[in-house]
Structures are given as structure tokens and as C-alpha cells.
Design an enzyme around this catalytic site. Structure first.
Site, PDB file in Angstrom:
ATOM      1  NE  ARG A 136      -0.797   0.508   5.045  1.00  0.00           N
ATOM      2  CZ  ARG A 136      -0.973   1.537   5.557  1.00  0.00           C
ATOM      3  NH1 ARG A 136      -1.430   2.530   4.891  1.00  0.00           N
ATOM      4  NH2 ARG A 136      -0.330   1.945   6.870  1.00  0.00           N
TER       5      ARG A 136
ATOM      6  CG  ASN B 145       5.704  -0.675   0.416  1.00  0.00           C
ATOM      7  OD1 ASN B 145       6.271  -1.586   0.853  1.00  0.00           O
ATOM      8  ND2 ASN B 145       4.386  -0.528   0.785  1.00  0.00           N
TER       9      ASN B 145
ATOM     10  NE  ARG C 152      -3.618  -3.685  -0.697  1.00  0.00           N
ATOM     11  CZ  ARG C 152      -2.869  -3.768   0.098  1.00  0.00           C
ATOM     12  NH1 ARG C 152      -2.942  -3.129   1.554  1.00  0.00           N
ATOM     13  NH2 ARG C 152      -1.453  -3.666  -0.120  1.00  0.00           N
TER      14      ARG C 152
ATOM     15  CD  GLN D 172       3.689  -8.054   4.352  1.00  0.00           C
ATOM     16  OE1 GLN D 172       3.613  -7.130   3.566  1.00  0.00           O
ATOM     17  NE2 GLN D 172       2.656  -8.242   4.806  1.00  0.00           N
TER      18      GLN D 172
ATOM     19  NE  ARG E 279      16.522 -14.468  38.805  1.00  0.00           N
ATOM     20  CZ  ARG E 279      16.427 -13.277  38.772  1.00  0.00           C
ATOM     21  NH1 ARG E 279      15.377 -12.607  38.281  1.00  0.00           N
ATOM     22  NH2 ARG E 279      17.340 -12.253  39.369  1.00  0.00           N
TER      23      ARG E 279
END
Length: 230
Positions: free
Chosen positions: A11, A21, A70, A106, A166
Site C-alpha cells: 500500500r 515501499n 486495492r 512483504q 534465572r
């Protein structure tokens, strides 16, 4: 052999970096590196870039990817990835096409390479009953649950985030793996109505550097330096 479709959600909006992007990374728009990896892998029947931004769509088309407009409702800051991928695949299926798996790539993972994609595909071919695949990276030992604390007014409290043994020596801590910014998601198409990853899930391990996810300007500078050095 199975068939694969790559979907790249890109987007135009971004809270941290304007038009992230297509931000410049090593002389190329950020999305270039993901499209290039997808193309060079030779594993996909088609590559779709789903975007709400004309500039991104035009650039992606020039690299040989199909572009899909989109709707605004799927381009909000809080829009999940799943409905975006579902919308893209529905459009693909409406054109009379089908595949066995959808890979969600992505565009914010510029150090993911064609080799990573090929190896992930090979892993899926070896385990055809798996519902999905997700890429992971080893959690740094200082982010291990045994090393996490809570702060109270900038003062370290005595209570750790989770009960632990621990353990303080790095060599003695258990090893954990975490998803690495959606560098690679593969989903069996029959499961797209439910999830991008889930069910019987394969883990594809990637190293720390290849897992870099661009979130801010520091990440951009790191990716730029790495890609220019290759």
C-alpha cells in the site's frame, strides 16, 4: 509438482516512512528487491502486487508483475494482511486461474533472496501435508524470556516478565524462534479462508541479516549498506 502464486501487498501509506515501499534502497525502490527475488526464483506461475497507489502499481508493472487495485477499505493503517491476500486471490481465481499455494511476500524484506524462496518451496514439496509455512529467525539471547524485565518509572523492577529459571549465561539459555517480519509466508490455497499461516505449519529458518524488516529510517540505512556491499 505444486503450483505457486506470489502476492506482494504494497500500500502507499506508511506511518513511519512516506511511501516506504518505493523508498530508495541501494539505488532502487524498496519493492524492487522483493519483486526481483520472486522473479529470479522462477517458482511462481504469476506475481501480483496489490496496492492502492498508482506510482507503486506503475513501477511494479514495469518489472513484469501484475498489479491489482486495492480498495481503500483494504488500505488502512490497521488493515490485516489476510483480507488483502484473500481479495487478491479472489481476483486471480475470477480470471479462471488457480494454484496450490499462495506466497505472501512483504516488500519490506529487501534481503530476502530468490534462494530463500527456492529453499522454502523445496521444504513445502517435502512436506505436502503441511497447511502453511512461515519464515523465522533465532531470537537473540538478550531478548530471550529469561532476560526480559519490566520497568516501573524507568526503574528496573525485580520481577521478570515471565517465570524463569534465572539463567544468565547465554550458552545455557533455551533457544527460541520468532516470525521475522513476514519475509516468507506460504499458504495452501484451501486454507486461505481461515489464515495466512496456521494448522500444521512448517518453519523456514533464516539468519538475522536476511530477516531485516524495514520499519524505520535506521532499517533503510542498514539495508542500503548491505545491498551496496553485495
Amino acid at each position: 509438482m505444486h503450483s505457486f502464486l506470489a502476492i506482494i501487498p504494497a500500500r502507499g501509506g506508511s506511518k513511519g516512512i512516506h511511501l516506504k515501499n518505493i523508498a530508495n534502497v541501494a539505488g532502487k525502490p524498496l519493492i524492487y528487491w522483493t519483486i526481483k527475488a520472486a522473479v529470479d526464483s522462477n517458482k511462481f506461475d504469476d506475481i501480483i502486487v496489490t496496492t492502492d497507489n498508482h506510482e507503486i502499481a506503475e513501477y511494479a508493472s514495469g518489472l513484469g508483475a501484475y498489479t491489482l487495485k486495492r480498495p481503500k477499505i483494504l488500505a488502512l493503517d490497521d488493515t490485516p494482511t489476510l483480507p488483502v491476500v484473500q481479495h487478491a486471490y479472489a481476483s486471480y481465481a475470477k480470471a479462471g486461474k488457480s494454484v496450490d499455494y499462495v506466497a505472501t511476500l512483504q516488500p519490506t524484506s529487501p534481503l530476502r533472496t530468490a534462494t530463500h524462496i527456492k529453499e522454502a518451496v523445496q521444504l513445502i514439496q517435502e512436506y505436502p501435508n503441511a497447511d502453511s509455512l512461515v519464515s523465522v529467525q533465532r531470537v537473540p539471547h538478550n531478548f530471550n524470556p529469561d532476560s526480559l524485565f519490566c520497568l516501573d518509572n524507568d526503574i528496573l523492577t525485580s520481577n521478570q516478565v515471565v517465570p524463569c529459571s534465572r539463567i544468565f549465561r547465554r550458552q545455557e539459555k533455551p533457544i527460541y524462534w520468532a516470525r521475522n517480519g513476514a519475509a516468507l509466508y506460504f499458504t495452501k490455497v484451501c486454507n486461505l479462508g481461515k489464515f495466512i499461516w496456521g494448522g500444521e505449519t512448517l518453519l523456514y529458518r533464516m539468519d538475522k541479516l536476511s530477516s531485516l524488516d524495514i520499519d524505520d529510517s535506521d532499517d533503510l540505512r542498514i539495508a542500503d549498506l548491505v545491498l551496496r556491499s553485495l
